[in-house]
Design a protein around this motif. Structure first.
Motif, PDB file in Angstrom:
ATOM      1  N   GLU A 194     -34.158  14.162  69.314  1.00 24.84           N
ATOM      2  CA  GLU A 194     -32.915  14.787  69.782  1.00 24.84           C
ATOM      3  C   GLU A 194     -32.286  15.644  68.686  1.00 24.84           C
ATOM      4  OE1 GLU A 194     -34.233  12.014  72.466  1.00 24.84           O
ATOM      5  OE2 GLU A 194     -33.571  11.440  70.443  1.00 24.84           O
ATOM      6  N   VAL A 195     -32.338  15.170  67.436  1.00 28.29           N
ATOM      7  CA  VAL A 195     -31.817  15.954  66.318  1.00 28.29           C
ATOM      8  C   VAL A 195     -32.565  17.273  66.197  1.00 28.29           C
ATOM      9  CG1 VAL A 195     -31.571  16.052  63.805  1.00 28.29           C
ATOM     10  CG2 VAL A 195     -30.968  13.961  65.032  1.00 28.29           C
ATOM     11  N   ASP A 196     -33.888  17.229  66.386  1.00 29.00           N
ATOM     12  CA  ASP A 196     -34.698  18.441  66.258  1.00 29.00           C
ATOM     13  C   ASP A 196     -34.357  19.478  67.332  1.00 29.00           C
ATOM     14  OD1 ASP A 196     -35.973  17.363  64.084  1.00 29.00           O
ATOM     15  OD2 ASP A 196     -37.759  16.714  65.182  1.00 29.00           O
TER      16      ASP A 196
ATOM     17  N   HIS B  53     -29.197   7.006  72.967  1.00 24.37           N
ATOM     18  CA  HIS B  53     -29.948   7.265  71.731  1.00 24.37           C
ATOM     19  C   HIS B  53     -29.835   8.737  71.342  1.00 24.37           C
ATOM     20  CE1 HIS B  53     -32.146   3.394  72.347  1.00 24.37           C
ATOM     21  NE2 HIS B  53     -32.016   3.722  73.623  1.00 24.37           N
ATOM     22  N   HIS B  54     -29.718   8.957  70.058  1.00 23.50           N
ATOM     23  CA  HIS B  54     -29.795  10.306  69.495  1.00 23.50           C
ATOM     24  C   HIS B  54     -30.711  10.172  68.287  1.00 23.50           C
ATOM     25  CE1 HIS B  54     -28.501  14.407  68.529  1.00 23.50           C
ATOM     26  NE2 HIS B  54     -28.320  14.019  67.283  1.00 23.50           N
ATOM     27  N   GLY B  55     -32.024  10.246  68.561  1.00 22.18           N
ATOM     28  CA  GLY B  55     -33.016  10.027  67.517  1.00 22.18           C
ATOM     29  C   GLY B  55     -33.515  11.319  66.907  1.00 22.18           C
ATOM     30  N   LYS B  56     -34.627  11.232  66.177  1.00 26.89           N
ATOM     31  CA  LYS B  56     -35.161  12.409  65.486  1.00 26.89           C
ATOM     32  C   LYS B  56     -35.518  13.514  66.477  1.00 26.89           C
ATOM     33  CE  LYS B  56     -38.625  13.923  62.134  1.00 26.89           C
ATOM     34  NZ  LYS B  56     -38.948  15.142  62.921  1.00 26.89           N
TER      35      LYS B  56
ATOM     36  N   ARG C 187     -26.950   5.745  67.360  1.00 27.33           N
ATOM     37  CA  ARG C 187     -27.108   5.021  68.623  1.00 27.33           C
ATOM     38  C   ARG C 187     -25.768   4.465  69.064  1.00 27.33           C
ATOM     39  NH1 ARG C 187     -30.333   1.419  67.033  1.00 27.33           N
ATOM     40  NH2 ARG C 187     -28.972  -0.406  67.014  1.00 27.33           N
TER      41      ARG C 187
ATOM     42  N   GLN D  99     -25.125   4.300  62.819  1.00 26.11           N
ATOM     43  CA  GLN D  99     -25.645   5.526  62.209  1.00 26.11           C
ATOM     44  C   GLN D  99     -25.945   5.250  60.740  1.00 26.11           C
ATOM     45  OE1 GLN D  99     -23.384   9.323  62.432  1.00 26.11           O
ATOM     46  NE2 GLN D  99     -25.421  10.252  62.627  1.00 26.11           N
TER      47      GLN D  99
ATOM     48  N   ARG E 244     -27.750  13.840  62.278  1.00 23.77           N
ATOM     49  CA  ARG E 244     -28.512  12.663  61.870  1.00 23.77           C
ATOM     50  C   ARG E 244     -28.613  11.715  63.064  1.00 23.77           C
ATOM     51  NH1 ARG E 244     -24.687  13.167  57.585  1.00 23.77           N
ATOM     52  NH2 ARG E 244     -23.606  11.263  58.190  1.00 23.77           N
ATOM     53  N   PRO E 245     -29.666  10.898  63.141  1.00 24.27           N
ATOM     54  CA  PRO E 245     -29.809   9.980  64.279  1.00 24.27           C
ATOM     55  C   PRO E 245     -28.654   8.988  64.356  1.00 24.27           C
ATOM     56  CG  PRO E 245     -31.897  10.201  63.118  1.00 24.27           C
ATOM     57  CD  PRO E 245     -30.854  10.866  62.251  1.00 24.27           C
TER      58      PRO E 245
END
Length: 322
Positions: free
Chosen positions: A74-76, A69-72, A119, A97, A116-117
């Motif tokens: 992780e983006v932050d 996962h690369h969610g919000k 998966r 995506q 951007r998030p």
């Protein structure tokens, strides 16, 4: 640099893998498939090896099925805007995506934008080569429509990009800093051209990308001179560009595409002359390497080597005259 989980006790392997993935790539959160935030297995087998290619980072990864996962959150935590080109060598991954989703398997790759998030749901044990590219190196960035799209590597510009990624990765440890930086820039240029869907225009404006594509074209031609189709139409179709764009790649070169093909034919013939032609006459060699007749062979030889083929052949006395 290389990390592998089997150097750690089984109970620590998941946490180590999570730290390794984040260290080698960008903030990521691996979980068991179907689980939101957990790993419900004993141990986690995996390894990651990385090499720097200037500002670009390459990696090879091998591990088990899981969801990354690369969610919000992780983006932050992202320190630098980057995109990933993920080339699958084994296994399958469902890449998601934005509003796009694709299934990427062996011989395909996809691109994701880490600003951007996204998966990555790996359905099997898998292995991949991944190149991390700073977005500042990609003019205009990566459009949302270009992410989570499967690219087959069997033909066209996607084939050239995949071949370049594989070759750069294999040579990684043998390259000095300048060479590694050049390899990274070649990957960037090809990825940019692919994203813009106008490869020849990009290559015409970019000497690094143009050189890479011409080298791939000439390697392809050299391998297919005797038994394959190397007409402008056939070569352009193989690389996914128009015939006009193919010729544009040679517009600022000392020789046209056609002259380059003939030079490659002459060089192959010369290798035969200096190796073991098996008693072939010069006329036979001319026919073998695609010249219309001996006069044609001699004209090309004179342009390439400054002498006729018969004069060149004196260096190989076992070659008989026509």
């Amino acid at each position: 640099m290389r990390w592998q989980t089997n150097t750690r006790p089984q109970a620590e392997q998941y946490s180590y893998w999570r730290e390794v993935v984040c260290e080698a790539f960008t903030p990521l959160r691996p979980t068991a498939r179907g689980a939101r935030d957990s790993w419900d297995r004993e141990g986690l087998s995996g390894w990651v090896e990385t090499h720097a290619f200037g500002a670009v980072n390459g990696a090879e990864i091998g591990t088990c099925d899981q969801t990354i996962h690369h969610g919000k959150a992780e983006v932050d935590r992202l320190e630098e805007g980057v995109a990933f080109v993920n080339l699958m060598l084994r296994g399958r991954s469902v890449v998601t995506q934005g509003g796009s989703m694709c299934l990427s398997g062996p011989g395909t790759f996809s691109i994701v934008d880490a600003t951007r998030p996204f998966r990555l749901d790996y359905l099997d044990d898998w292995r991949a080569i991944s190149f991390r590219i700073p977005l500042e190196l990609i003019p205009d960035g990566v459009a949302e429509a270009d992410t989570a799209v499967r690219h087959a590597t069997s033909r066209g510009l996607a084939s050239v990009l995949a071949d370049t990624m594989r070759a750069a990765w294999r040579a990684g440890t043998t390259l000095d800093d300048d060479q590694a930086n050049g390899a990274g820039l070649a990957v960037v240029s090809l990825a940019t051209a692919l994203l813009r869907n106008s490869p020849a225009t990009e290559f015409a404006a970019d000497p690094v990308g143009g050189t890479v594509l011409r080298e791939n074209i000439e390697h392809f031609v050299a391998r297919h001179l005797q038994y394959g189709e190397v007409t402008p139409t056939a070569v352009a179709q193989h690389f996914g560009i128009s015939v006009r764009k193919l010729h544009l790649l040679y517009e600022d070169r000392p020789a046209t595409f056609g002259q380059t093909v003939m030079t490659l034919r002459a060089e192959q013939c010369a290798e035969d002359l200096l190796a073991n032609p098996g008693g072939l006459t010069l006329t036979d060699l001319a026919a073998k390497w695609g010249f219309s007749d001996l006069s044609h062979l001699n004209r090309v030889f004179r342009r390439r080597f400054g002498c006729r083929a018969s004069e060149y052949a004196r260096q190989a006395p076992h070659v008989s005259a026509p």
